[in-house]
Design a protein around this motif. Structure first.
Motif, mmCIF file in Angstrom:
data_model
loop_
_atom_site.group_PDB
_atom_site.id
_atom_site.type_symbol
_atom_site.label_atom_id
_atom_site.label_comp_id
_atom_site.label_asym_id
_atom_site.label_seq_id
_atom_site.Cartn_x
_atom_site.Cartn_y
_atom_site.Cartn_z
ATOM 1 N N GLN A 298 0.830 -1.205 0.000
ATOM 2 C CA GLN A 298 0.000 0.000 0.000
ATOM 3 C C GLN A 298 0.867 1.258 0.000
ATOM 4 O O GLN A 298 0.540 2.234 -0.677
ATOM 5 C CB GLN A 298 -0.939 0.003 1.210
ATOM 6 N N ILE A 299 1.972 1.231 0.739
ATOM 7 C CA ILE A 299 2.898 2.368 0.741
ATOM 8 C C ILE A 299 3.475 2.565 -0.657
ATOM 9 O O ILE A 299 3.551 3.687 -1.157
ATOM 10 C CB ILE A 299 4.028 2.173 1.778
ATOM 11 N N GLY A 300 3.880 1.474 -1.296
ATOM 12 C CA GLY A 300 4.422 1.558 -2.647
ATOM 13 C C GLY A 300 3.431 2.161 -3.631
ATOM 14 O O GLY A 300 3.787 3.013 -4.457
ATOM 15 N N THR A 301 2.178 1.748 -3.540
ATOM 16 C CA THR A 301 1.134 2.291 -4.404
ATOM 17 C C THR A 301 0.930 3.781 -4.138
ATOM 18 O O THR A 301 0.834 4.583 -5.067
ATOM 19 C CB THR A 301 -0.197 1.532 -4.190
ATOM 20 N N ALA A 302 0.879 4.146 -2.852
ATOM 21 C CA ALA A 302 0.682 5.555 -2.490
ATOM 22 C C ALA A 302 1.829 6.417 -3.014
ATOM 23 O O ALA A 302 1.598 7.486 -3.592
ATOM 24 C CB ALA A 302 0.562 5.695 -0.971
ATOM 25 N N LEU A 303 3.058 5.967 -2.829
ATOM 26 C CA LEU A 303 4.212 6.738 -3.299
ATOM 27 C C LEU A 303 4.169 6.935 -4.814
ATOM 28 O O LEU A 303 4.411 8.034 -5.324
ATOM 29 C CB LEU A 303 5.516 6.047 -2.892
ATOM 30 N N SER A 304 3.842 5.876 -5.543
ATOM 31 C CA SER A 304 3.767 5.965 -7.007
ATOM 32 C C SER A 304 2.642 6.893 -7.456
ATOM 33 O O SER A 304 2.841 7.734 -8.336
ATOM 34 C CB SER A 304 3.561 4.578 -7.615
ATOM 35 N N ASP A 305 1.456 6.746 -6.858
ATOM 36 C CA ASP A 305 0.310 7.578 -7.247
ATOM 37 C C ASP A 305 0.558 9.058 -6.948
ATOM 38 O O ASP A 305 0.276 9.924 -7.780
ATOM 39 C CB ASP A 305 -0.958 7.123 -6.523
ATOM 40 N N VAL A 306 1.091 9.343 -5.764
ATOM 41 C CA VAL A 306 1.360 10.733 -5.389
ATOM 42 C C VAL A 306 2.444 11.323 -6.281
ATOM 43 O O VAL A 306 2.310 12.435 -6.801
ATOM 44 C CB VAL A 306 1.727 10.847 -3.892
ATOM 45 N N GLY A 307 3.506 10.582 -6.502
ATOM 46 C CA GLY A 307 4.581 11.057 -7.378
ATOM 47 C C GLY A 307 4.082 11.360 -8.779
ATOM 48 O O GLY A 307 4.415 12.396 -9.368
ATOM 49 N N ALA A 308 3.262 10.468 -9.332
ATOM 50 C CA ALA A 308 2.718 10.673 -10.677
ATOM 51 C C ALA A 308 1.815 11.904 -10.728
ATOM 52 O O ALA A 308 1.879 12.693 -11.671
ATOM 53 C CB ALA A 308 1.953 9.429 -11.121
ATOM 54 N N GLY A 309 0.981 12.080 -9.715
ATOM 55 C CA GLY A 309 0.091 13.248 -9.669
ATOM 56 C C GLY A 309 0.848 14.551 -9.550
ATOM 57 O O GLY A 309 0.504 15.553 -10.179
ATOM 58 N N VAL A 310 1.910 14.562 -8.756
ATOM 59 C CA VAL A 310 2.734 15.762 -8.577
ATOM 60 C C VAL A 310 3.383 16.160 -9.901
ATOM 61 O O VAL A 310 3.379 17.329 -10.291
ATOM 62 C CB VAL A 310 3.808 15.527 -7.482
ATOM 63 N N VAL A 311 3.916 15.187 -10.617
ATOM 64 C CA VAL A 311 4.577 15.469 -11.891
ATOM 65 C C VAL A 311 3.560 15.886 -12.958
ATOM 66 O O VAL A 311 3.786 16.836 -13.714
ATOM 67 C CB VAL A 311 5.388 14.235 -12.365
ATOM 68 N N GLU A 312 2.423 15.201 -13.009
ATOM 69 C CA GLU A 312 1.438 15.479 -14.055
ATOM 70 C C GLU A 312 0.745 16.829 -13.879
ATOM 71 O O GLU A 312 0.489 17.536 -14.852
ATOM 72 C CB GLU A 312 0.387 14.369 -14.097
ATOM 73 N N PHE A 313 0.449 17.219 -12.627
ATOM 74 C CA PHE A 313 -0.335 18.436 -12.400
ATOM 75 C C PHE A 313 0.441 19.564 -11.733
ATOM 76 O O PHE A 313 -0.128 20.616 -11.436
ATOM 77 C CB PHE A 313 -1.593 18.094 -11.581
ATOM 78 N N LYS B 108 -6.393 17.149 -11.582
ATOM 79 C CA LYS B 108 -6.542 18.341 -12.417
ATOM 80 C C LYS B 108 -7.339 19.434 -11.708
ATOM 81 O O LYS B 108 -6.978 20.608 -11.758
ATOM 82 C CB LYS B 108 -7.216 17.966 -13.736
ATOM 83 N N ARG B 109 -8.407 19.058 -11.038
ATOM 84 C CA ARG B 109 -9.275 20.056 -10.407
ATOM 85 C C ARG B 109 -9.278 19.995 -8.879
ATOM 86 O O ARG B 109 -10.210 20.460 -8.246
ATOM 87 C CB ARG B 109 -10.693 19.875 -10.929
ATOM 88 N N GLY B 110 -8.296 19.415 -8.293
ATOM 89 C CA GLY B 110 -8.248 19.311 -6.832
ATOM 90 C C GLY B 110 -7.339 18.187 -6.404
ATOM 91 O O GLY B 110 -6.176 18.139 -6.766
ATOM 92 N N SER B 111 -7.897 17.237 -5.643
ATOM 93 C CA SER B 111 -7.093 16.101 -5.177
ATOM 94 C C SER B 111 -8.026 14.960 -4.796
ATOM 95 O O SER B 111 -9.215 15.150 -4.610
ATOM 96 C CB SER B 111 -6.236 16.505 -3.982
ATOM 97 N N ARG B 112 -7.447 13.783 -4.679
ATOM 98 C CA ARG B 112 -8.182 12.640 -4.138
ATOM 99 C C ARG B 112 -7.325 12.071 -3.017
ATOM 100 O O ARG B 112 -6.100 12.120 -3.072
ATOM 101 C CB ARG B 112 -8.493 11.594 -5.201
ATOM 102 N N SER B 113 -7.974 11.562 -2.013
ATOM 103 C CA SER B 113 -7.219 11.036 -0.879
ATOM 104 C C SER B 113 -7.746 9.670 -0.479
ATOM 105 O O SER B 113 -8.870 9.291 -0.807
ATOM 106 C CB SER B 113 -7.280 11.998 0.309
ATOM 107 N N GLU B 114 -6.896 8.951 0.235
ATOM 108 C CA GLU B 114 -7.257 7.624 0.720
ATOM 109 C C GLU B 114 -6.519 7.397 2.027
ATOM 110 O O GLU B 114 -5.417 7.902 2.232
ATOM 111 C CB GLU B 114 -6.857 6.570 -0.309
ATOM 112 N N ASP B 115 -7.130 6.648 2.923
ATOM 113 C CA ASP B 115 -6.447 6.270 4.155
ATOM 114 C C ASP B 115 -6.815 4.842 4.516
ATOM 115 O O ASP B 115 -7.865 4.352 4.140
ATOM 116 C CB ASP B 115 -6.762 7.237 5.301
ATOM 117 N N THR B 116 -5.920 4.203 5.227
ATOM 118 C CA THR B 116 -6.141 2.837 5.687
ATOM 119 C C THR B 116 -5.450 2.680 7.035
ATOM 120 O O THR B 116 -4.418 3.295 7.281
ATOM 121 C CB THR B 116 -5.604 1.810 4.667
#
Length: 115
Positions: A21-36, A70-78
């Protein structure tokens, strides 16, 4: 006491699922930061409490992350708990080696008959 092996520690939390889950979070956040071109965030929280009067601790582990969009953010917690032992080798899932030989040859409960 030796230092806890961090890779083994995170690999043991929730049977390795937490590390994935940490690996997925790091990848998703990194991709979002670079893309937007917006900031993202990953927060890992670990809380420890003793189990009874034993050398065991309950580790409450929580992962909370925010991915820019693009228009804000999405979040998840576990959040889950994993019990571990405090041993001379640091924090470990098992107090003793579960694959160690239970008896040595002289202590075997069945004595072999000579042929």
């Amino acid at each position: 006491m030796k230092k806890t092996d961090v890779n083994d520690f995170f690999g043991s939390l929730n049977a390795g699922v937490f590390a994935n889950q940490i690996g997925t979070a790091l990848s998703d956040v990194g991709a979002g930061v670079v893309e937007f071109s917006k900031k993202g965030k990953v927060v890992i929280t670990l809380e420890f409490s003793q189990i009874g009067e034993s050398n065991q601790v309950k580790i409450s582990h929580k992962l909370d992350y925010k991915v820019p969009t693009k228009r804000g953010s999405r979040s998840e917690d576990t959040a889950l708990d994993t019990p571990m032992y405090v041993t001379p080798n640091g924090l470990e899932l098992f107090q003793t080696n579960p694959t160690a030989q239970l008896f040595n040859r002289e202590q075997t409960p069945v004595i072999p008959q000579d042929a």
